[in-house]
Design an enzyme around this catalytic site. Structure first.
Site, PDB file in Angstrom:
ATOM      1  N   ASP A 171       0.834  -1.212   0.000  1.00  0.00           N
ATOM      2  CA  ASP A 171       0.000   0.000   0.000  1.00  0.00           C
ATOM      3  C   ASP A 171       0.864   1.256   0.000  1.00  0.00           C
ATOM      4  O   ASP A 171       0.577   2.217  -0.729  1.00  0.00           O
ATOM      5  CB  ASP A 171      -0.900   0.007   1.239  1.00  0.00           C
ATOM      6  CG  ASP A 171      -2.096  -0.899   1.095  1.00  0.00           C
ATOM      7  OD1 ASP A 171      -3.223  -0.383   1.095  1.00  0.00           O
ATOM      8  OD2 ASP A 171      -1.915  -2.120   0.998  1.00  0.00           O
ATOM      9  N   ILE A 172       1.902   1.259   0.819  1.00  0.00           N
ATOM     10  CA  ILE A 172       2.766   2.441   0.909  1.00  0.00           C
ATOM     11  C   ILE A 172       3.510   2.667  -0.405  1.00  0.00           C
ATOM     12  O   ILE A 172       3.631   3.808  -0.880  1.00  0.00           O
ATOM     13  CB  ILE A 172       3.770   2.271   2.072  1.00  0.00           C
ATOM     14  CG1 ILE A 172       3.033   2.116   3.408  1.00  0.00           C
ATOM     15  CG2 ILE A 172       4.738   3.449   2.120  1.00  0.00           C
ATOM     16  CD1 ILE A 172       2.154   3.269   3.790  1.00  0.00           C
TER      17      ILE A 172
END
Length: 360
Positions: A171-172
């Site tokens: 996600d990051i």
């Protein structure tokens, strides 16, 4: 001021969980007015309820939620209602950026797809994040992406089951990709006056981030396996050791000068010219012999911190293996914290998402 660089920018965030909100946070920290739209039907972003064991059950939102949502204005809206949709459309008419992370097809059903919104605001930058691309409906939770992209297979120790990375790193990584796309779109709009659609997927971001592990296979035909913290191409790099006080440290000996200096500091100069360890490829090949020899010497040092100081003085890359209480006790970590407030007005601390410095 860097933290007010985007003070005239308006962002509407139609995103939940981690990746999309992390993009909104980036702009909020740089001064943008970010309005986060949450689904009223589900009582807001699901991560509001993802509480740590130490958090009170009646607390309105979780530490997880706060990690990527401070500095925003939040609204609970039902986009399936005419009133809710009109409320959000009014915001989009005045906005510069819209961030979405709906499942494929959902944005169109809600009237929040790019073709419709650019009719409302032709200069809008529509930033879309999907799991596996626009045509793949699979649910894209981070551990699923870690599995499908090879990260799960590669993480862990030899002969033991795969291990999930302890943060939703895919996600990051995807958030960074989308931020980069938005910044390019802002530059394009400054030059042409035109809006854009920017899109990426968690899957694409994950594969792009395999970096050398990908090319080890694509170019060299070498399929990397689980090595724990060890590096497949360098030794000793990622290898863990303990001093006499039982504290762990990791070595990252990346060049020959580091290797020679390490042998000198540990008082084992004979290893420098030992045929098994004379070059990095040889050290990788004979790692199972090398690591115990280094551990024997490192174990003679009474305290980890004293050895780390010695390594630093001799330009040997090494680090302490710290738990999070120890991490955030470090003076350097303290400089990366931001003091803010949750929605109830309670003072909280979070880690900054913007950690670069911009100067003339």
């Amino acid at each position: 001021m860097q933290d007010q660089f985007f003070q005239d920018l308006k962002v509407v965030e139609l995103a939940s969980v981690l990746a999309g909100p992390a993009v909104g946070l980036f702009f909020a920290e740089l001064g943008a007015q970010v309005t986060k739209i949450e689904n009223a039907a589900t009582l807001g972003d699901v991560t509001r309820r993802w509480k740590a064991p130490t958090e009170a059950a009646n607390k309105s939102d979780s530490a997880y939620y706060q990690s990527v949502n401070f500095g925003k204005t939040t609204l609970l809206v039902d986009l399936k209602s005419t009133a809710g949709r009109e409320q959000v459309e009014a915001l989009i008419q005045e906005a510069d950026i819209v961030i979405v992370n709906y499942r494929p097809g959902a944005a169109t059903k809600l009237g929040m797809n790019y073709d419709r919104l650019k009719g409302i605001n032709p200069k809008i930058i529509y930033a879309e994040l999907t799991g596996f691309g626009a045509d793949d409906p699979r649910l894209a939770f981070d551990v699923v992406l870690q599995a499908e992209s090879g990260f799960l297979y590669l993480t862990g120790e030899p002969g033991r089951p795969p291990v999930k990375m302890p943060v939703a790193l895919i996600d990051i990584l995807a958030a960074h990709q989308l931020k980069e796309g938005i910044l390019v779109a802002l530059l394009k709009r400054a030059q042409t006056g035109q809006g854009s659609k920017v899109s990426t997927s968690l899957y694409a971001a994950a594969l792009a981030s395999l970096a050398n592990q990908a090319t080890n296979w694509l170019i060299a035909g070498f399929a990397p396996q689980r090595l724990g913290s060890q590096h497949p191409n360098i030794a000793p790099y990622g290898d863990l050791f303990r001093t006499a006080d039982g504290q762990e440290l990791v070595l990252a000996v990346g060049v020959e000068a580091h290797w020679k200096k390490l042998c000198e500091v540990l008082k084992i100069p004979a290893l420098i010219n030992d045929d098994r360890f004379a070059t990095n490829p040889q050290r990788v090949k004979h790692r199972s012999v090398l690591v115990p020899l280094l551990q024997e010497q490192i174990g003679t040092f009474a305290k980890r911190e004293e050895l780390l100081v010695l390594f630093q003085e001799n330009n040997i890359p090494a680090g302490a293996v710290r738990d999070l209480p120890d991490v955030f006790a470090q003076p350097l970590a303290q400089t990366l914290l931001v003091n803010t407030f949750d929605e109830s007005g309670q003072a909280i601390q979070c880690v900054k998402s913007v950690v670069f410095e911009l100067s003339e």
